[in-house]
Enzyme design. Sequence first.
Site, PDB file in Angstrom:
ATOM      1  N   LYS A  29       0.852  -1.187   0.000  1.00 32.95           N
ATOM      2  CA  LYS A  29       0.000   0.000   0.000  1.00 32.95           C
ATOM      3  C   LYS A  29       0.886   1.235   0.000  1.00 32.95           C
ATOM      4  O   LYS A  29       1.870   1.298   0.734  1.00 32.95           O
ATOM      5  CB  LYS A  29      -0.884  -0.014   1.244  1.00 32.95           C
ATOM      6  CG  LYS A  29      -1.644   1.268   1.532  1.00 32.95           C
ATOM      7  CD  LYS A  29      -1.552   1.657   3.003  1.00 32.95           C
ATOM      8  CE  LYS A  29      -0.144   1.995   3.399  1.00 32.95           C
ATOM      9  NZ  LYS A  29      -0.013   2.675   4.696  1.00 32.95           N
ATOM     10  N   VAL A  72       9.257  -4.612   6.704  1.00 38.78           N
ATOM     11  CA  VAL A  72       8.361  -4.567   7.866  1.00 38.78           C
ATOM     12  C   VAL A  72       8.485  -3.201   8.545  1.00 38.78           C
ATOM     13  O   VAL A  72       9.561  -2.601   8.560  1.00 38.78           O
ATOM     14  CB  VAL A  72       8.716  -5.700   8.850  1.00 38.78           C
ATOM     15  CG1 VAL A  72       7.896  -5.611  10.124  1.00 38.78           C
ATOM     16  CG2 VAL A  72       8.514  -7.058   8.173  1.00 38.78           C
ATOM     17  N   ALA A  74       7.317  -0.333   7.613  1.00 31.05           N
ATOM     18  CA  ALA A  74       7.903   0.449   6.526  1.00 31.05           C
ATOM     19  C   ALA A  74       6.968   1.485   5.923  1.00 31.05           C
ATOM     20  O   ALA A  74       7.333   2.164   4.966  1.00 31.05           O
ATOM     21  CB  ALA A  74       8.380  -0.500   5.422  1.00 31.05           C
ATOM     22  N   GLY A  75       5.726   1.603   6.424  1.00 26.72           N
ATOM     23  CA  GLY A  75       4.806   2.590   5.882  1.00 26.72           C
ATOM     24  C   GLY A  75       4.105   2.163   4.610  1.00 26.72           C
ATOM     25  O   GLY A  75       3.463   2.976   3.949  1.00 26.72           O
ATOM     26  N   ILE A  76       4.213   0.873   4.253  1.00 29.25           N
ATOM     27  CA  ILE A  76       3.544   0.376   3.041  1.00 29.25           C
ATOM     28  C   ILE A  76       2.543  -0.731   3.370  1.00 29.25           C
ATOM     29  O   ILE A  76       2.129  -1.485   2.496  1.00 29.25           O
ATOM     30  CB  ILE A  76       4.558  -0.101   1.986  1.00 29.25           C
ATOM     31  CG1 ILE A  76       5.536  -1.129   2.567  1.00 29.25           C
ATOM     32  CG2 ILE A  76       5.311   1.088   1.390  1.00 29.25           C
ATOM     33  CD1 ILE A  76       6.483  -1.730   1.532  1.00 29.25           C
ATOM     34  N   GLY A  84       2.634  -3.599   4.887  1.00 26.80           N
ATOM     35  CA  GLY A  84       2.963  -4.997   4.616  1.00 26.80           C
ATOM     36  C   GLY A  84       2.202  -5.965   5.497  1.00 26.80           C
ATOM     37  O   GLY A  84       1.578  -6.917   5.014  1.00 26.80           O
ATOM     38  N   GLY A  85       2.218  -5.731   6.806  1.00 31.25           N
ATOM     39  CA  GLY A  85       1.482  -6.589   7.726  1.00 31.25           C
ATOM     40  C   GLY A  85      -0.014  -6.510   7.511  1.00 31.25           C
ATOM     41  O   GLY A  85      -0.723  -7.525   7.580  1.00 31.25           O
ATOM     42  N   ALA A 145      -1.508  -5.724   4.653  1.00 27.29           N
ATOM     43  CA  ALA A 145      -1.803  -6.396   3.388  1.00 27.29           C
ATOM     44  C   ALA A 145      -1.831  -7.906   3.568  1.00 27.29           C
ATOM     45  O   ALA A 145      -2.664  -8.602   2.976  1.00 27.29           O
ATOM     46  CB  ALA A 145      -0.774  -6.003   2.335  1.00 27.29           C
ATOM     47  N   ASP A 174      -5.182  -0.019   8.554  1.00 28.61           N
ATOM     48  CA  ASP A 174      -4.933  -0.142   7.117  1.00 28.61           C
ATOM     49  C   ASP A 174      -5.528  -1.406   6.506  1.00 28.61           C
ATOM     50  O   ASP A 174      -5.511  -1.568   5.279  1.00 28.61           O
ATOM     51  CB  ASP A 174      -3.426  -0.137   6.834  1.00 28.61           C
ATOM     52  CG  ASP A 174      -2.833   1.258   6.820  1.00 28.61           C
ATOM     53  OD1 ASP A 174      -3.596   2.229   6.616  1.00 28.61           O
ATOM     54  OD2 ASP A 174      -1.610   1.386   7.015  1.00 28.61           O
TER      55      ASP A 174
END
Length: 297
Positions: A14, A100, A102-104, A106-107, A109, A141
């Site tokens: 994301k 991890v 990381a602001g995207i 990952g967890g 998603a 998120d």
Amino acid sequence: MSPMPALIEEGRAKVNLSLRVVGRRADGYHDLESVVAFADCADRLTLEPGGELKLATTGPLAAACGDTADNLVFKAAKLLAEAVPNLKLGAFALDKVLPVAAGIGGGSADAAAALRLLARLNNLSLDDPRLQKVALATGADVPVCLYSRACDMTGVGEQLLPLALPSMPCVMVNPRVPVATKDVFQALGLRNGELLVGATSVIGAPAWPEEGASIADWVEVLETVANDLEAPAMRIEPVIGEVLEALRDSAGVKLARMSGSGATCFAIYGAPAEAHAAAEKIRRDHPGWWVHAGTLS
């Protein structure tokens, strides 16, 4: 009867193209307004149906995932099992390639991928209120990652308005430094019930471009907003500034900023060749960084 075949879902990264913090609510949560896109890089989650709930993690970044009990895949599955009687479960296998903390997302998603897998296994709609409630309870998120499509996200992350984004060539860079979201919000320093300075301009979000709009149209509007977490994140990890400088100095860049609470930053380009050339240069200059060239949509 032969066993049911394994089910597979991707947990796509994301990316927050913008992230405005409206303020901190009385309950301590923050109201946000964010344009969210998804990248073409992803973790891969497999579900072997049957038996008790299990999770095995492999991949280049598996070691950063921590204990299984703390993994959001495990949390989401357990919460859904509590919400849906006789939920069929199974053994999850996560191939972890995204950074991890990381602001995207990952967890998040990965958790969303787990919910999609369990929904498929149990013939549940993604719009099932129980699944929606579990998604938000798992993490702010997770609701947007559940659908894995571009959205204007408001509230604490539960209010989603689909957006029609063009395919945007991009480069994503993470300096391999984890940044805890709670630390960044703490550094932002809002008290319960306090609005962020200038938040009145956020509450009425810009009119986002309509379907068929170009990359240039989107960049023009995105330049009028920002990521309010960028400055506090840079105070915690100054290397984020180095990442942004590397992206902003690259040839052909249209827009560069941090995603989420960091430390991953992204840049948008007008053409895929420009993105790939920029990524190659950043890899040469910073061999320890995680770098991905691809598309956002």
